[in-house]
Design a protein around this motif. Structure first.
Motif, PDB file in Angstrom:
ATOM      1  N   LYS A  60      -2.219 -11.087 -12.321  1.00  0.00           N
ATOM      2  CA  LYS A  60      -3.341 -11.273 -11.412  1.00  0.00           C
ATOM      3  C   LYS A  60      -4.605 -10.557 -11.889  1.00  0.00           C
ATOM      4  CE  LYS A  60      -1.036 -12.441  -7.083  1.00  0.00           C
ATOM      5  NZ  LYS A  60      -0.856 -12.118  -5.649  1.00  0.00           N
ATOM      6  N   GLN A  74       6.187 -19.238  -7.299  1.00  0.00           N
ATOM      7  CA  GLN A  74       5.257 -18.237  -6.771  1.00  0.00           C
ATOM      8  C   GLN A  74       5.956 -17.364  -5.734  1.00  0.00           C
ATOM      9  OE1 GLN A  74       1.466 -17.939  -7.677  1.00  0.00           O
ATOM     10  NE2 GLN A  74       2.570 -16.049  -7.225  1.00  0.00           N
ATOM     11  N   ALA A  75       6.871 -17.970  -4.976  1.00  0.00           N
ATOM     12  CA  ALA A  75       7.639 -17.200  -3.989  1.00  0.00           C
ATOM     13  C   ALA A  75       8.725 -16.368  -4.651  1.00  0.00           C
ATOM     14  CB  ALA A  75       8.267 -18.152  -2.964  1.00  0.00           C
ATOM     15  N   ASN A 104       7.293 -11.968  -8.986  1.00  0.00           N
ATOM     16  CA  ASN A 104       6.579 -10.796  -8.466  1.00  0.00           C
ATOM     17  C   ASN A 104       5.200 -11.187  -7.958  1.00  0.00           C
ATOM     18  OD1 ASN A 104       4.821  -8.285  -8.653  1.00  0.00           O
ATOM     19  ND2 ASN A 104       6.839  -7.431  -9.131  1.00  0.00           N
ATOM     20  N   GLN A 105       4.736 -10.498  -6.917  1.00  0.00           N
ATOM     21  CA  GLN A 105       3.439 -10.824  -6.321  1.00  0.00           C
ATOM     22  C   GLN A 105       2.261 -10.422  -7.209  1.00  0.00           C
ATOM     23  OE1 GLN A 105       3.042 -12.620  -3.409  1.00  0.00           O
ATOM     24  NE2 GLN A 105       5.242 -12.854  -3.797  1.00  0.00           N
ATOM     25  N   ASN A 106       2.540  -9.753  -8.324  1.00  0.00           N
ATOM     26  CA  ASN A 106       1.463  -9.347  -9.237  1.00  0.00           C
ATOM     27  C   ASN A 106       1.110 -10.434 -10.236  1.00  0.00           C
ATOM     28  OD1 ASN A 106       1.062  -6.756  -8.156  1.00  0.00           O
ATOM     29  ND2 ASN A 106       2.801  -5.940  -9.317  1.00  0.00           N
TER      30      ASN A 106
END
Length: 387
Positions: A67, A235-236, A239-241
């Motif tokens: 990100k 995306q789910a 990792n959220q990064n």
């Protein structure tokens, strides 16, 4: 109505022909504005097209980036195991790792040094969606070998010509490599040249980089129709990064960096406005002078019963004629300059129909605006004062 417009157009044309030197000066002003607007527009479009050149040609359906990655050439790496988790999705066909770094290339002839982008890949994986690259990627299995982008700027050396006599040895980041062949990718405002090496060679060039972190993850999907669904699943899952992008989204992300974080877009837009202002001033001065020099004639028309609107039509027709007559040579000259610029910079500059239409609209509005400003002089005409 049509007859009135026809006579106004004919009178405007004859008036412009009568003052040949001034008309030529006005046409040159329109040509100058036209070329400047075309070039500014061309450079801006070329910028966004070139910076997205790499993601356009990457061989994948989905792409994973950190990100904090602002652009592919200026990215942040993420853990390799995050990408490997995508292999467990039933609709994922293949996962490829891409390592990217900026290095110093030594020209094998002149020994001068230039910065370029280095792409590290597994030799059995294809990262560029072209048959040319697929046929040559096996050369990367040779120790310390590389493939050179033949669309890189000539400052890196005449690599393609030199390869006719065999592999070329040179240095990248002061490490000895051997160029075995070429491929076509293209330069951008971020990089003047590119090479592709194997993963092993990449970490020799960049010993400070970790084997366990990836710059870009490339994912191929079995069924292309399920691309967006697979994207949502990954995306789910990941990792959220990290971001999971489609190719279109990756291109938009790349262009957004230059549009938002770079002043280049504003500079090109400002140059376009300045070109239009200069052209408008020139056309206005010519039309204003023309009206001033023919005040008696305009007053005579008014005394004969012609309404003020008819005089306005004459000036507007003069503006339209200047716009059309100046635009044609301006567009032709700009097309030639596009070809010259493209041959020197190796960055594509396309003269599209949409661009021609947009520029003509701007030039036409510029000339009409000049005519409207010059019309103020007509308001002061009073036949009683003239005779």
């Amino acid at each position: 109505m049509l007859r009135s417009c026809y006579f106004a157009l004919r009178l405007a044309w004859r008036q412009l022909r009568y003052e040949k030197s001034k008309t030529i000066a006005a046409i040159l002003g329109v040509i100058f504005a036209c070329i400047l607007v075309f070039m500014q527009s061309g450079f801006k479009d070329s910028l966004f097209k070139s910076v997205s050149n790499i993601p356009r040609k990457l061989d994948g359906d989905l792409f994973v980036i950190h990100k904090q990655t602002e652009a592919i050439w200026r990215g942040s790496s993420f853990p390799k195991y995050e990408l490997m988790r995508a292999c467990g999705h039933p609709d994922v066909k293949e996962v490829k790792k891409l390592y990217i770094g900026q290095a110093i290339w030594t020209n094998p002839q002149k020994k001068s040094k230039r910065a370029l982008l280095v792409f590290g890949v597994a030799p059995d994986k294809c990262i560029i969606s072209s048959d040319e690259f697929r046929s040559k990627k096996s050369l990367l299995t040779i120790k310390d070998s590389a493939l050179f982008d033949d669309r890189s700027k000539y400052d890196f050396g005449p690599i393609k010509e030199m390869l006719k006599t065999g592999p070329i040895e040179t240095e990248v980041n002061d490490y000895r490599i051997k160029v075995m062949g070429t491929f076509s990718l293209g330069t951008s405002f971020a990089a003047s040249g590119n090479i592709v090496v194997s993963e092993d060679s990449f970490f020799k060039l960049f010993p400070y980089k970790s084997h366990n972190r990836v710059d870009v993850g490339m994912i191929s999907i079995k069924n292309k129709d399920l691309t967006h669904q697979v994207k949502k699943d990954l995306q789910a899952l990941l990792n959220q990064n990290v971001f999971v992008f489609t190719k279109k989204e990756l291109i938009e992300h790349e262009e957004a960096y230059w549009r938002i974080n770079s002043p280049i877009g504003f500079i090109f837009g400002f140059g376009t406005i300045m070109g239009l202002i200069v052209g408008m001033v020139i056309v206005y001065q010519i039309l204003f002078t023309d009206i001033t020099n023919h005040l008696n004639e305009y007053a005579t028309l008014k005394a004969m019963g012609y309404p003020h609107s008819y005089l306005v039509k004459i000036v507007v027709c003069s503006s339209m004629i200047l716009a059309i007559v100046g635009f044609i040579p301006g567009a032709l000259a700009s097309a030639a300059l596009y070809k010259v610029t493209e041959s020197v910079t190796y960055i594509p500059m396309d003269m599209t129909f949409g661009k021609i239409l947009n520029v003509f609209s701007l030039i036409f509005l510029m000339c009409v605006a000049s005519g409207i400003l010059a019309m103020n002089k007509l308001k002061s005409i009073d036949p009683a004062d003239m005779f």
